[in-house]
Design a protein around this motif. Structure first.
Motif, short mmCIF file in Angstrom:
data_model
loop_
_atom_site.label_atom_id
_atom_site.label_comp_id
_atom_site.label_asym_id
_atom_site.label_seq_id
_atom_site.Cartn_x
_atom_site.Cartn_y
_atom_site.Cartn_z
N GLU A 132 9.21 -3.25 -7.93
CA GLU A 132 8.13 -2.29 -7.71
C GLU A 132 6.92 -3.04 -7.20
O GLU A 132 6.60 -4.14 -7.67
CB GLU A 132 7.78 -1.57 -9.03
N TYR A 133 6.21 -2.46 -6.23
CA TYR A 133 5.03 -3.09 -5.66
C TYR A 133 3.79 -2.34 -6.14
O TYR A 133 3.80 -1.12 -6.26
CB TYR A 133 5.09 -3.06 -4.14
N PRO A 134 2.71 -3.05 -6.36
CA PRO A 134 1.47 -2.39 -6.78
C PRO A 134 0.82 -1.66 -5.61
O PRO A 134 1.20 -1.83 -4.45
CB PRO A 134 0.60 -3.55 -7.26
N PHE A 135 -0.18 -0.87 -5.90
CA PHE A 135 -0.98 -0.15 -4.90
C PHE A 135 -0.11 0.75 -4.01
O PHE A 135 -0.08 0.59 -2.80
CB PHE A 135 -1.80 -1.11 -4.05
N SER A 136 0.62 1.63 -4.62
CA SER A 136 1.45 2.61 -3.90
C SER A 136 2.48 1.93 -3.01
O SER A 136 2.69 2.31 -1.86
CB SER A 136 0.60 3.56 -3.06
N GLY A 137 3.12 0.92 -3.50
CA GLY A 137 4.17 0.23 -2.74
C GLY A 137 3.65 -0.55 -1.56
O GLY A 137 4.27 -0.56 -0.50
N THR A 140 -1.54 0.12 0.91
CA THR A 140 -2.91 -0.32 1.18
C THR A 140 -2.93 -1.73 1.77
O THR A 140 -3.67 -2.01 2.72
CB THR A 140 -3.73 -0.31 -0.13
N GLU A 141 -2.10 -2.64 1.26
CA GLU A 141 -2.09 -4.02 1.74
C GLU A 141 -1.57 -4.13 3.17
O GLU A 141 -1.92 -5.04 3.90
CB GLU A 141 -1.22 -4.89 0.83
N LEU A 142 -0.69 -3.23 3.56
CA LEU A 142 -0.14 -3.27 4.92
C LEU A 142 -0.99 -2.50 5.93
O LEU A 142 -0.61 -2.39 7.08
CB LEU A 142 1.29 -2.74 4.92
N GLY A 143 -2.10 -1.94 5.49
CA GLY A 143 -3.03 -1.29 6.41
C GLY A 143 -2.99 0.22 6.34
O GLY A 143 -3.64 0.88 7.12
N ASN A 148 0.69 1.89 10.29
CA ASN A 148 2.10 1.47 10.41
C ASN A 148 2.95 2.42 11.23
O ASN A 148 4.14 2.21 11.37
CB ASN A 148 2.71 1.32 9.02
N LYS A 149 2.36 3.48 11.76
CA LYS A 149 3.14 4.40 12.59
C LYS A 149 3.44 3.75 13.94
O LYS A 149 2.73 2.85 14.40
CB LYS A 149 2.36 5.70 12.81
N ALA A 150 4.50 4.22 14.57
CA ALA A 150 4.87 3.68 15.89
C ALA A 150 3.81 4.08 16.91
O ALA A 150 3.28 5.19 16.88
CB ALA A 150 6.23 4.21 16.30
N ARG A 151 3.52 3.16 17.80
CA ARG A 151 2.53 3.44 18.83
C ARG A 151 3.15 4.34 19.89
O ARG A 151 4.29 4.16 20.29
CB ARG A 151 2.05 2.15 19.47
N THR A 152 2.40 5.30 20.33
CA THR A 152 2.87 6.18 21.40
C THR A 152 2.55 5.54 22.74
O THR A 152 1.54 4.84 22.90
CB THR A 152 2.19 7.56 21.31
N GLU A 153 3.38 5.79 23.71
CA GLU A 153 3.15 5.24 25.03
C GLU A 153 2.15 6.10 25.77
O GLU A 153 2.24 7.32 25.79
CB GLU A 153 4.46 5.19 25.82
#
Length: 160
Positions: A132-137, A140-143, A148-153
């Motif tokens: 289990e990871y803290p801070f909602s998995g 927050t740490e990953l941004g 983290n969504k895929a970039r649209t072209e």
């Protein structure tokens, strides 16, 4: 050997068509399958005088003793009106009854399902606790989710 086959073929060819048809009908009456489209004994008006032959597949006939052994027929024999279904090149006759085949398939399917359930029940639970990871998995740490969504072209003005 050739003379005995030729004698049988000549004897079969010399018999009248009605006698051969009657012999086939008597020989096959014990093993005739019933299908939903089984023809009746009524005279078909669409035949317009064409002989009404028994609805018997050529696959039931013996393999030897014919002038044309591949098709299991003698030359000059009258073809059945549905010869494309009853010839040697027609649909194969099932070697077992459809109800027996369905029963065996059901047994095999139940065997696989039972084996899967037994294996699933016999496998022990995981001996460890899942990570289990803290801070909602680590959202927050990953941004965050938006980062983290895929970039649209997008087309730039130079590419248009």
């Amino acid at each position: 050997m050739f003379s005995s086959v030729a004698g049988r073929v000549a004897g079969a060819a010399s018999r009248p068509l009605a006698a051969r048809s009657k012999t086939l009908l008597i020989a096959s009456s014990a093993r005739t399958r019933t299908y939903s489209a089984q023809p009746s004994d009524e005279v078909d008006p669409q035949l317009n005088g064409y002989p009404q032959l028994p609805f018997e597949s050529r696959q039931y006939l013996p393999a030897k003793g014919w002038q044309d052994e591949l098709m299991r027929r003698n030359y000059g024999d009258t073809l059945h009106e549905k010869d494309e279904l009853l010839s040697m090149w027609g649909p194969d006759i099932p070697p077992i009854e459809p109800s027996t085949a369905l029963f065996r398939f059901t047994l095999a399917a139940l065997g696989f399902v039972t084996a899967g359930l037994v294996i699933k029940a016999s496998v022990p639970e995981m001996p460890a606790v899942r990570r289990e990871y803290p801070f909602s998995g680590l959202v927050t740490e990953l941004g965050g989710l938006e980062e983290n969504k895929a970039r649209t072209e997008e087309l730039t003005e130079a590419e248009e």
